[in-house]
Write an enzyme that holds these catalytic residues in place. Structure first.
Site, PDB file in Angstrom:
ATOM      1  N   ARG A  31      54.040 -22.225  22.444  1.00 44.77           N
ATOM      2  CA  ARG A  31      52.687 -22.705  22.743  1.00 44.77           C
ATOM      3  C   ARG A  31      52.694 -23.540  24.027  1.00 44.77           C
ATOM      4  O   ARG A  31      51.700 -23.602  24.740  1.00 44.77           O
ATOM      5  CB  ARG A  31      52.139 -23.483  21.537  1.00 44.77           C
ATOM      6  CG  ARG A  31      52.894 -24.728  21.198  1.00 44.77           C
ATOM      7  CD  ARG A  31      52.634 -25.218  19.774  1.00 44.77           C
ATOM      8  NE  ARG A  31      53.384 -24.437  18.789  1.00 44.77           N
ATOM      9  CZ  ARG A  31      53.338 -24.667  17.482  1.00 44.77           C
ATOM     10  NH1 ARG A  31      52.566 -25.629  16.998  1.00 44.77           N
ATOM     11  NH2 ARG A  31      54.035 -23.920  16.654  1.00 44.77           N
ATOM     12  N   GLU A  65      58.118 -24.210  21.354  1.00 43.86           N
ATOM     13  CA  GLU A  65      58.094 -24.096  22.813  1.00 43.86           C
ATOM     14  C   GLU A  65      57.136 -23.010  23.305  1.00 43.86           C
ATOM     15  O   GLU A  65      56.664 -23.069  24.439  1.00 43.86           O
ATOM     16  CB  GLU A  65      59.511 -23.815  23.345  1.00 43.86           C
ATOM     17  CG  GLU A  65      59.964 -22.342  23.292  1.00 43.86           C
ATOM     18  CD  GLU A  65      60.011 -21.728  21.901  1.00 43.86           C
ATOM     19  OE1 GLU A  65      60.143 -22.501  20.931  1.00 43.86           O
ATOM     20  OE2 GLU A  65      59.897 -20.497  21.765  1.00 43.86           O
ATOM     21  N   LYS A 106      54.177 -14.261  25.705  1.00 49.55           N
ATOM     22  CA  LYS A 106      55.260 -15.249  25.556  1.00 49.55           C
ATOM     23  C   LYS A 106      56.579 -14.548  25.857  1.00 49.55           C
ATOM     24  O   LYS A 106      56.927 -13.563  25.214  1.00 49.55           O
ATOM     25  CB  LYS A 106      55.276 -15.810  24.127  1.00 49.55           C
ATOM     26  CG  LYS A 106      56.535 -16.636  23.796  1.00 49.55           C
ATOM     27  CD  LYS A 106      56.508 -17.241  22.390  1.00 49.55           C
ATOM     28  CE  LYS A 106      57.840 -17.893  22.036  1.00 49.55           C
ATOM     29  NZ  LYS A 106      57.869 -18.471  20.670  1.00 49.55           N
ATOM     30  N   LYS A 122      67.917 -24.519  16.304  1.00 49.78           N
ATOM     31  CA  LYS A 122      67.700 -23.667  15.137  1.00 49.78           C
ATOM     32  C   LYS A 122      68.985 -23.512  14.344  1.00 49.78           C
ATOM     33  O   LYS A 122      70.077 -23.690  14.885  1.00 49.78           O
ATOM     34  CB  LYS A 122      67.268 -22.260  15.610  1.00 49.78           C
ATOM     35  CG  LYS A 122      65.835 -22.149  16.071  1.00 49.78           C
ATOM     36  CD  LYS A 122      65.494 -20.690  16.356  1.00 49.78           C
ATOM     37  CE  LYS A 122      64.083 -20.542  16.900  1.00 49.78           C
ATOM     38  NZ  LYS A 122      63.031 -20.893  15.936  1.00 49.78           N
TER      39      LYS A 122
END
Ligand code: BES
Ligand code: ZN
Ligand code: ZN
Length: 492
Positions: free
Chosen positions: A343, A341, A257, A269
């Site tokens: 995954r 995001e 990732k 966030k």
């Protein structure tokens, strides 16, 4: 700083400082130096200045050579393991950085310990290199560090010991480069920066490296990566690195990732949660530097590295909750939260990795806050569909002390990601719901089909909030030592 072996007797070491390790509560150190310094060593233990406790350091000036003896405590002998040696070595190096020590010598054999000389040499070398590396590129006033050499005094001049030193030096050096990349501000280390670095480093190591840009991703239908990257001017990249030695019997695909900055997207966030999100590409960085380690070590195993690089930004073109994405595999994903995001981009990257026909796929990702809730920063989560692969990852985790702990992927969790409008949804719901780390793992499993696969959630282990042992504050470079050890076990 250079780490080398020395076969001279510790006390005839030409270094200015000799490091001796000792356990807590053992009957004193007299005799350890062939009778020399016995009275000083006796004095520091009888006075209580040094009891061998974990973390204890005591300096003795010898008025001879070496100039100083540094005693470092290993703690209780019953609790001894190799990581205590790593931490003690890191303490010695950190202490030496702060004063004028130029050359440290480690005397290898802590008394009556079960580990081999090679294992101890490895641990001393890697911990010294890891502790020495600090990210001070942007500091105007850099500390004046004199430490230039670490010598490891050992008894046997054997290939096994020399190989151990060279193995751990190569890996530790790559961990340091991995950390430096992760610590680089997200405004600099955008996808094109990382793919450019990968190209350059791979060219030096004669590794095949393919970089797919936005146009190429559009062509191949990598809509998951494109969706997450849609709000950013810094366009996504998908990088494939191939290490293909002739003598390989088995192939691994490592998938990382690489969110170069995770703002959360429209599901923005909080300031506290966003503070360290430049490190959301730690999985991709670990994959890149594992490939470079494996190639430099010439391990007899085929390894393919896939880095999914994109920013999760906010802007007029941002992907949105409610969007449905047709991923590269053809499977559709309903987006309910733009902050889940990782995954999403991994759905394309995992699918892409299957094209290399690997025997095993391992993905590495700072995937969920839930994994931090479960395991803190002592272990990465591991999930997957192949018990033997997970057992081998666990063993590599114990060896390197990059420990992993398995979380279950029960069939029932599949219902948690069942979508009303698409094949899967990316979160259970935006109401509080449990099992966040395994839900993410279950989501990923949809895209690996029948390939043998393991998923490493490094959200809790990739970043250190304070200096700790051989990990300074910031990126830890977790994954490089673990995966390289795993791949080296194929060669054993
Ligand atoms: N990158 C974060 C996970 C993370 C959190 C990594 C803290 C390192 C430290 C990930 O993309 C994320 O935001 N996950 C969400 C998922 C949630 C919306 C289901 C999380 O864990 O809160
Ligand atoms: Zn996120
Ligand atoms: Zn993320």
């Amino acid at each position: 700083m250079e780490v080398k072996l020395s076969f001279e007797k510790p006390l005839s070491s030409t270094s200015d400082t000799l490091v001796l390790f000792d356990f807590e509560g053992t009957p004193g150190m007299s005799g350890m130096l062939d009778g020399k310094l016995d009275s000083q060593l006796g004095e520091v233990s009888s006075s209580g200045d040094f009891q061998g406790k974990e973390g204890q350091i005591c300096l003795i000036y010898t008025y001879g050579k070496p100039k100083r003896v540094m005693l470092v405590g290993l703690g209780k002998k019953e609790k001894f393991h190799l990581n205590r040696i790593r931490i003690a070595a890191a303490q010695a190096v950190n202490y030496s950085r702060g004063i004028g020590i130029v050359e440290l010598s480690f005397s290898v054999t802590p008394r009556q310990v079960v580990f081999s000389e090679s294992e101890i040499v490895s641990s001393l070398a890697e911990a010294s290199i890891l502790a020495f590396n600090k990210y001070d590129l942007y500091k105007s006033e850099k500390p004046q560090v004199k430490l230039a050499t670490v010598k490891i005094c050992c008894q046997k001049d054997e290939d096994s010991v020399r190989n151990a030193l060279s193995f751990s030096s190569i890996v530790a050096k790559n961990v340091c480069s991995c950390r430096d990349l992760i610590n680089t501000p997200g405004t600099i280390s955008v996808p094109a920066y990382i793919s450019g670095l990968a190209l350059e480093l791979c060219r030096k190591m004669k590794l095949k490296c393919t970089v797919l840009d936005k146009k190429a991703l559009q062509k191949m239908g990598a809509n998951a990566i494109l969706a997450v990257g849609s709000a950013s001017e810094n366009e996504p990249r998908l990088v494939a690195i191939e290490y293909n030695p002739e003598n390989a019997k088995v192939a691994y695909a490592l998938v990382g990732k690489g969110i170069t900055f995770d703002s959360g997207g429209l599901d923005l966030k909080s300031a506290a949660a966003m503070e360290s999100m430049k490190h959301d590409m730690s999985g991709a960085a670990a994959v890149l530097f594992t490939l470079l380690s494996v190639a430099e070590l010439k391990l007899p195993v085929r390894v393919i590295g896939v880095l999914a690089l994109t920013e999760n930004a906010i802007g007029p073109n941002a992907y949105k909750p409610g969007d449905i994405i047709k991923t590269m595999s053809g499977k559709t994903v309903e987006v309910l939260n733009t902050d889940a995001e990782g995954r999403i981009i991994l759905s394309d990257a995992l699918h892409y990795s299957k094209g290399f026909k690997p025997d095993y796929i391992i993905d590495v990702a700072t995937l969920t806050g839930a994994c931090i809730v479960a395991l803190g920063s002592e272990a990465s989560g591991v999930m997957g569909n192949d018990a033997a692969l997970i057992a081998r990852i666990r063993e590599a985790g114990m060896r390197t002390f990059e420990r992993v702990w398995e979380l279950p992927l029960f069939d029932e969790y599949q219902n948690y990601v069942k979508s009303d409008f698409a094949d899967v949804k990316n979160v259970v719901s935006n109401q509080p719901s449990g099992g966040g780390a395994v839900v993410a793992g279950k989501f990923l499993s949809v895209f690996v089909d029948d390939f043998k696969w393991a998923h490493l959630d490094i959200a809790g282990t990739a970043w250190s909030d304070s200096d700790s042992g051989y990990n300074p504050k910031g990126a830890t470079g977790v994954g490089v030592r673990l995966l390289t050890c795993l791949l080296a076990s194929e060669a054993r």
